[in-house]
Design an enzyme around this catalytic site. Structure first.
Site, PDB file in Angstrom:
ATOM      1  N   TYR A 100       0.710  -1.247   0.067  1.00  0.00           N
ATOM      2  CA  TYR A 100       0.186   0.211  -0.170  1.00  0.00           C
ATOM      3  C   TYR A 100       0.989   1.097   0.033  1.00  0.00           C
ATOM      4  CZ  TYR A 100      -3.739   2.962   1.034  1.00  0.00           C
ATOM      5  OH  TYR A 100      -5.069   3.814   1.028  1.00  0.00           O
ATOM      6  N   SER A 109      -6.984   0.582  -4.570  1.00  0.00           N
ATOM      7  CA  SER A 109      -6.753   2.197  -3.771  1.00  0.00           C
ATOM      8  C   SER A 109      -5.517   2.773  -4.085  1.00  0.00           C
ATOM      9  CB  SER A 109      -7.267   2.258  -2.640  1.00  0.00           C
ATOM     10  OG  SER A 109      -7.641   3.285  -2.838  1.00  0.00           O
ATOM     11  N   ASP A 126     -18.496   3.563  -7.287  1.00  0.00           N
ATOM     12  CA  ASP A 126     -17.422   3.810  -6.535  1.00  0.00           C
ATOM     13  C   ASP A 126     -17.435   5.650  -6.671  1.00  0.00           C
ATOM     14  OD1 ASP A 126     -14.430   5.156  -5.149  1.00  0.00           O
ATOM     15  OD2 ASP A 126     -13.472   3.283  -6.431  1.00  0.00           O
ATOM     16  N   HIS A 173     -15.976   0.993  -3.581  1.00  0.00           N
ATOM     17  CA  HIS A 173     -15.019   1.394  -3.294  1.00  0.00           C
ATOM     18  C   HIS A 173     -14.890   0.253  -2.918  1.00  0.00           C
ATOM     19  CE1 HIS A 173     -10.434   2.930  -4.028  1.00  0.00           C
ATOM     20  NE2 HIS A 173     -10.587   2.770  -2.458  1.00  0.00           N
TER      21      HIS A 173
END
Length: 684
Positions: free
Chosen positions: A457, A537, A620, A655
């Site tokens: 991430y 994301s 989203d 999302h």
């Protein structure tokens, strides 16, 4: 004429050329930014059909789905929030699409809220919930189709009925009940017409609602004069005297204001403002506690007299740890429970109210604590514990004795002894040492033959720690290696680690990730043709950047709900909130580093790119689906390899939060089918 299985649909090119800060930017697929265009929708339908043809043709597809159905049916449970002897908690069992809110009293328990009953498709989600101090009422928010656009309602617990309250625009609501449960402070977004078009997802403010009143007349309490992107949060002391409003300005700065409700004329006192630091606070037994990284990147705890909150009166009671990051402090009677992160794994310690250490709590092993909460005037604390191979278990801690007992557990047909978890350290491009977890089936060879999945991430101060990921076990059962590095930009090692991956330093995150792949290859865990990467994301940006910077290093890429056009990202949905983290191409200096790594702009014609699966969703409301659409079109036209570039667009989903189990199973089946096929994994 029948289209070949490996041929993606044709995409019309309509080049838009513009000059930004002296640079000519060419965008051949800007027309795909229009969500409402019939041509865009037809194109998406054609892409989905192509993706279905490719993935459904895999002989492994049905077997993968069958195994994932079993694994994803493993339940889940949250730590309870106690209100006297009433315990409120979430639990999902079996094939339920959504978790339900339960109430446990003594030996009996019952369902309070069941979003599964609100939608036949399972697409109604319980976004958030706040029980009143006496446990008689619960304020909660439902949303539909993953859009996270919550509508606030109030449940009468004893009567099992809803009150008349319905307050919309309460996305990501922060809420604080009055002690007598007659009303609450809450955050909501503006009504249509209150702000210019396009601004409705900004300008969050604090209001007060008294039960039974018309929400349209709820008085504004706090928020006038704040920047549109500011995010206020509310907290009220147990006695109802002190209202705390914390205002987030991105993920590296927050302000804190204090209001004495016995002296309304005094307004809000700025306690911690205009500091380049984070802060959160609570009042316990008349003392204000501030947890902050001001002059302490790994955080420290301050004690403040709320009637004399000026900085010269602040008193440090828990200093910044040398080798740990303080994540949370929770008051419980005459104790403080302190949660820290040590080398990306959780620790819990007890301190007295002046910060002096009392004891370290014995956790089941190295893993992750979440949901820590306590009875502020009792002696019980509750938390959830899990690791890569240990399913979630909820524990109760007697803070007087330090004794920990199991409160509830998730049953899972997983043998932890069948797998190994190691934490390794490797050097990034600039020499920085980065830690990484590697999980594999015991006995997996280190000769480069094993398939591997690398994920990460690296942003927004979010720490990636050992979690029980049900999907991962499918991969481990196939002989796969799972690797999770603690990239810069995350919060694992404090604010300096976070800031080392922000804005102009964002390339460090990509370098850390690429170095992790190189380490896995050099140490014999896998080889490039057996290596897949996955991220969603901000993690979708991560794998998009890694793929465009080092396409030779990976065989397959799963890029979920991603940010990819970093020159225009801030123009859509709520993305202006992320400018403090990424920067904005409207600024000449920030444009330079954004343009240097923006994945959409780094795609080069004729480059042999890995196989790519891009996923997004029409509902989203965080990351605009246009990123995945444009990148799919660009890669399909540019790649010099014969590996597929697929786009999967989900309907009635957002999302990721609140996605029903049925849709999770379908999506994960497609993802693992893609990964296994591309890495040559034979699914038994």
């Amino acid at each position: 004429m029948t289209e070949r299985l490996t041929s993606p649909p044709a995409t019309r090119v309509e080049t838009v050329t513009e000059v930004l800060h002296g640079h000519t930017i060419v965008d051949p697929y800007r027309w795909l930014e229009d969500d409402e265009s019939p041509e865009t929708r037809a194109w998406v339908d054609a892409q989905n059909a192509y993706t279905r043809r490719v993935l459904d043709a895999s002989p492994s597809h049905a077997r993968i789905r069958a195994r994932l159905e079993t694994l994803l049916s493993i339940g889940d449970i949250s730590a309870p929030v106690m209100r006297g002897e009433r315990a409120f908690f979430l639990r999902r069992e079996g094939y339920e699409n959504q978790p339900k809110l339960y109430l446990r009293e003594g030996d009996s328990e019952r369902v309070l809220l069941d979003p599964n009953q609100e939608s036949a498709e399972g697409t109604t989600a319980l976004d958030w919930w706040y029980p009143s101090p006496d446990g008689t009422l619960v304020a909660f928010g439902y949303s539909q189709d993953g859009d996270e656009e919550s509508v606030l309602q109030v449940l009468d617990v004893a009567r099992d009925t809803l009150l008349a309250e319905r307050i919309d625009r309460t996305r990501f609501c922060s809420l604080a009940w009055l002690p007598d449960a007659s009303g609450f402070y809450y955050t909501r977004y503006p009504q249509p017409g209150e702000v210019p078009p396009g601004e409705e997802r900004y300008h969050r403010k604090v209001f007060f609602h008294r039960l039974g009143d018309d929400p349209a007349a709820d008085p504004l309490v706090f928020g006038d004069g704040l920047p549109a992107e500011a995010q206020p949060h509310v907290r009220l002391s147990r006695d109802g005297r002190w209202l705390i409003v914390t205002v987030s300005h991105g993920w590296a700065r927050a302000d804190l204001y204090l209001h004495d409700r016995t002296r309304p004329e005094a307004g809000f006192i700025p306690v911690f403002v205009e500091e380049e630091a984070l802060v959160e606070g609570f009042v316990h037994r008349g003392q204000l506690y501030l947890l902050t990284n001001l002059d302490a990147p790994r955080y420290r705890l301050l004690a403040v007299d709320p009637e004399r909150p000026e900085r010269q009166h602040w008193r440090e009671i828990i200093a910044e740890p040398e080798e740990a990051r303080i994540e949370q402090v929770v008051p419980v009677g005459d104790r403080l429970v302190v949660q820290t992160l040590v080398r990306a794994t959780s620790r819990l310690t007890l301190h007295d109210l002046d910060g002096r250490p009392v004891r370290t709590l014995d956790l089941p092993g190295l893993g992750t604590v979440s949901g820590l909460n306590a009875e502020s005037e009792g002696d019980r604390a509750f938390f959830r514990f899990e690791s890569f191979t240990v399913p979630p278990t909820v524990f109760q801690c007697d803070t007087a004795s330090g004794r920990i007992t199991e409160w509830a557990a998730v049953e899972a047909p997983i043998d932890p002894a069948a797998y190994t978890t190691e934490q390794v350290w490797y050097r990034s491009a600039d020499g920085t040492l980065v830690s990484m977890f590697i999980v594999a089936r015991a006995g997996t060879p280190r000769d480069g033959s094993a398939p591997a999945l690398l994920t990460g991430y690296g942003g927004f101060n979010i720490s990636r720690t050992p979690l029980f990921d049900r999907r991962m076990f499918f991969w481990l059962e196939q002989g796969g290696v799972y690797a999770l590095p603690n990239l810069r930009g995350g919060g694992e090692y404090g604010e300096e680690w976070h800031r080392a991956g922000m804005r102009e330093r964002k390339q460090n995150v990509f370098d850390d990730f690429i170095a992790a792949a190189e380490y896995l290859i050099a140490e014999g865990y896998t080889r490039p043709e057996r290596l897949a990467i996955l991220g969603g994301s901000n993690g979708g940006l991560l794998v998009g950047a890694a793929m465009t910077q080092r396409p030779d290093l990976f065989r397959a890429v799963v890029c979920q709900v991603p940010l990819l056009d970093m020159l225009r990202y801030h123009r859509f949905l709520i993305a202006r909130l992320w400018i403090p983290e990424y920067g904005s191409a409207d600024d000449p200096e920030q444009f330079a580093y954004l343009y240097a790594y923006s994945p959409y702009h780094r795609v080069e014609d004729g480059t042999p790119y890995p196989a790519v699966l891009l996923t997004t969703a029409t509902s989203d409301t965080r990351v605009a689906p246009l990123h995945a659409r444009k990148m799919a079109a660009r890669l399909q036209a540019a790649t010099g390899s014969d590996l597929p570039v697929l786009l999967r667009v989900e309907t009635a989903a957002g999302h990721g939060a609140g996605k029903p189990l049925g849709k999770q199973i379908a999506e994960q089946t497609d993802i693992w089918t893609f990964v296994c096929d591309q890495l040559g994994v034979t699914v038994a």
